[in-house]
Motif scaffolding. Structure first.
Motif, mmCIF file in Angstrom:
data_model
loop_
_atom_site.group_PDB
_atom_site.id
_atom_site.type_symbol
_atom_site.label_atom_id
_atom_site.label_comp_id
_atom_site.label_asym_id
_atom_site.label_seq_id
_atom_site.Cartn_x
_atom_site.Cartn_y
_atom_site.Cartn_z
ATOM 1 N N MET A 1 17.596 -32.191 -32.430
ATOM 2 C CA MET A 1 16.758 -32.911 -31.510
ATOM 3 C C MET A 1 16.752 -34.381 -31.925
ATOM 4 O O MET A 1 16.602 -34.716 -33.088
ATOM 5 C CB MET A 1 15.339 -32.340 -31.539
ATOM 6 C CG MET A 1 14.395 -33.158 -30.724
ATOM 7 S SD MET A 1 12.631 -32.765 -30.779
ATOM 8 C CE MET A 1 12.520 -31.067 -31.071
ATOM 9 N N LYS A 2 16.928 -35.268 -30.915
ATOM 10 C CA LYS A 2 16.888 -36.702 -31.181
ATOM 11 C C LYS A 2 15.448 -37.178 -31.093
ATOM 12 O O LYS A 2 14.668 -36.725 -30.264
ATOM 13 C CB LYS A 2 17.743 -37.453 -30.167
ATOM 14 C CG LYS A 2 19.213 -37.096 -30.248
ATOM 15 C CD LYS A 2 19.979 -37.843 -29.198
ATOM 16 C CE LYS A 2 21.431 -37.399 -29.224
ATOM 17 N NZ LYS A 2 22.213 -38.027 -28.158
ATOM 18 N N ARG A 3 15.115 -38.110 -31.969
ATOM 19 C CA ARG A 3 13.771 -38.702 -31.964
ATOM 20 C C ARG A 3 13.876 -40.179 -32.293
ATOM 21 O O ARG A 3 14.795 -40.615 -32.961
ATOM 22 C CB ARG A 3 12.884 -38.014 -33.001
ATOM 23 C CG ARG A 3 12.624 -36.564 -32.683
ATOM 24 C CD ARG A 3 11.859 -35.927 -33.842
ATOM 25 N NE ARG A 3 11.727 -34.508 -33.600
ATOM 26 C CZ ARG A 3 10.565 -33.900 -33.419
ATOM 27 N NH1 ARG A 3 9.452 -34.580 -33.490
ATOM 28 N NH2 ARG A 3 10.528 -32.619 -33.202
ATOM 29 N N GLY A 4 12.911 -40.949 -31.828
ATOM 30 C CA GLY A 4 12.878 -42.373 -32.160
ATOM 31 C C GLY A 4 13.935 -43.172 -31.418
ATOM 32 O O GLY A 4 14.369 -42.818 -30.343
ATOM 33 N N LEU A 5 14.351 -44.258 -32.031
ATOM 34 C CA LEU A 5 15.351 -45.131 -31.429
ATOM 35 C C LEU A 5 16.743 -44.645 -31.811
ATOM 36 O O LEU A 5 17.081 -44.569 -32.983
ATOM 37 C CB LEU A 5 15.151 -46.567 -31.904
ATOM 38 C CG LEU A 5 13.777 -47.172 -31.606
ATOM 39 C CD1 LEU A 5 13.658 -48.543 -32.251
ATOM 40 C CD2 LEU A 5 13.542 -47.248 -30.114
ATOM 41 N N VAL A 6 17.546 -44.329 -30.793
ATOM 42 C CA VAL A 6 18.890 -43.797 -31.010
ATOM 43 C C VAL A 6 19.872 -44.642 -30.214
ATOM 44 O O VAL A 6 19.681 -44.871 -29.015
ATOM 45 C CB VAL A 6 18.976 -42.321 -30.549
ATOM 46 C CG1 VAL A 6 20.380 -41.787 -30.728
ATOM 47 C CG2 VAL A 6 17.957 -41.468 -31.288
ATOM 48 N N THR A 7 20.918 -45.122 -30.852
ATOM 49 C CA THR A 7 21.965 -45.865 -30.166
ATOM 50 C C THR A 7 22.942 -44.865 -29.569
ATOM 51 O O THR A 7 23.455 -44.000 -30.270
ATOM 52 C CB THR A 7 22.708 -46.798 -31.141
ATOM 53 O OG1 THR A 7 21.761 -47.717 -31.701
ATOM 54 C CG2 THR A 7 23.805 -47.562 -30.428
ATOM 55 N N GLU A 8 23.189 -44.999 -28.246
ATOM 56 C CA GLU A 8 24.120 -44.120 -27.561
ATOM 57 C C GLU A 8 25.073 -44.962 -26.733
ATOM 58 O O GLU A 8 24.748 -46.086 -26.347
ATOM 59 C CB GLU A 8 23.370 -43.143 -26.660
ATOM 60 C CG GLU A 8 22.487 -42.195 -27.430
ATOM 61 C CD GLU A 8 21.835 -41.155 -26.543
ATOM 62 O OE1 GLU A 8 21.444 -40.129 -27.084
ATOM 63 O OE2 GLU A 8 21.718 -41.372 -25.329
ATOM 64 N N SER A 9 26.219 -44.410 -26.442
ATOM 65 C CA SER A 9 27.205 -45.109 -25.609
ATOM 66 C C SER A 9 27.159 -44.564 -24.188
ATOM 67 O O SER A 9 26.890 -43.387 -23.972
ATOM 68 C CB SER A 9 28.612 -44.894 -26.165
ATOM 69 O OG SER A 9 28.721 -45.478 -27.429
ATOM 70 N N HIS A 10 27.407 -45.441 -23.245
ATOM 71 C CA HIS A 10 27.506 -45.029 -21.857
ATOM 72 C C HIS A 10 28.475 -45.965 -21.135
ATOM 73 O O HIS A 10 28.853 -47.010 -21.660
ATOM 74 C CB HIS A 10 26.132 -45.023 -21.173
ATOM 75 C CG HIS A 10 25.460 -46.350 -21.176
ATOM 76 N ND1 HIS A 10 24.561 -46.715 -22.151
ATOM 77 C CD2 HIS A 10 25.556 -47.410 -20.344
ATOM 78 C CE1 HIS A 10 24.127 -47.943 -21.907
ATOM 79 N NE2 HIS A 10 24.727 -48.383 -20.826
ATOM 80 N N VAL A 11 28.875 -45.579 -19.924
ATOM 81 C CA VAL A 11 29.803 -46.359 -19.107
ATOM 82 C C VAL A 11 29.030 -46.964 -17.940
ATOM 83 O O VAL A 11 28.268 -46.272 -17.271
ATOM 84 C CB VAL A 11 30.951 -45.461 -18.580
ATOM 85 C CG1 VAL A 11 31.868 -46.245 -17.658
ATOM 86 C CG2 VAL A 11 31.721 -44.849 -19.740
ATOM 87 N N VAL A 12 29.221 -48.259 -17.731
ATOM 88 C CA VAL A 12 28.622 -48.974 -16.613
ATOM 89 C C VAL A 12 29.766 -49.579 -15.809
ATOM 90 O O VAL A 12 30.761 -50.039 -16.371
ATOM 91 C CB VAL A 12 27.656 -50.081 -17.117
ATOM 92 C CG1 VAL A 12 27.059 -50.858 -15.965
ATOM 93 C CG2 VAL A 12 26.557 -49.475 -17.980
ATOM 94 N N ILE A 13 29.641 -49.591 -14.482
ATOM 95 C CA ILE A 13 30.708 -50.080 -13.608
ATOM 96 C C ILE A 13 30.457 -51.541 -13.240
ATOM 97 O O ILE A 13 29.390 -51.892 -12.734
ATOM 98 C CB ILE A 13 30.788 -49.224 -12.330
ATOM 99 C CG1 ILE A 13 31.088 -47.767 -12.704
ATOM 100 C CG2 ILE A 13 31.838 -49.773 -11.372
ATOM 101 C CD1 ILE A 13 30.964 -46.797 -11.538
#
Length: 106
Positions: A1-13
């Motif tokens: 389970m993720k908690r707090g501030l987590v850096t994640e990657s995503h794609v934006v167009i």
């Protein structure tokens, strides 16, 4: 389970022509989990954005290119000779430019 501030990657167009970002109805950029997911979304041709397999073009740049190639589409009741001397505004059906904006460009 993720908690707090987590850096994640995503794609934006982003548009390859003007750099505009694809947004939702609230003006927030739409985030995708993968590039494939973003391409699938664009294949629906949502809101006039086009992906040709190489470049992404936003709705505004698509409309501008259409008018540059084929001319503006004014309301059918307007005659060019009358319109040129009229002070009444008309919007192009394709790109939305008005008579006064077009005159300022020329």
């Amino acid at each position: 389970m993720k908690r707090g501030l987590v850096t994640e990657s995503h794609v934006v167009i982003y548009c390859d022509t003007c750099g505009d970002v694809l947004t939702d109805a609230d003006g927030e950029s739409i985030c995708f989990d993968t590039t494939s997911q973003a391409i699938s979304f664009l294949s629906v041709k949502i809101g006039g954005w086009i992906y040709d397999g190489d470049r992404i073009t936003c709705d505004a740049c698509t409309a501008t290119a259409e008018c540059e190639a084929n001319g503006h589409r004014w309301p059918p009741t307007w005659q060019q000779a009358i319109w040129a001397n009229s002070s009444v505004e008309a919007d192009c059906h394709t790109c939305g430019i008005t008579k006064s904006e077009l005159a300022q460009e020329n």
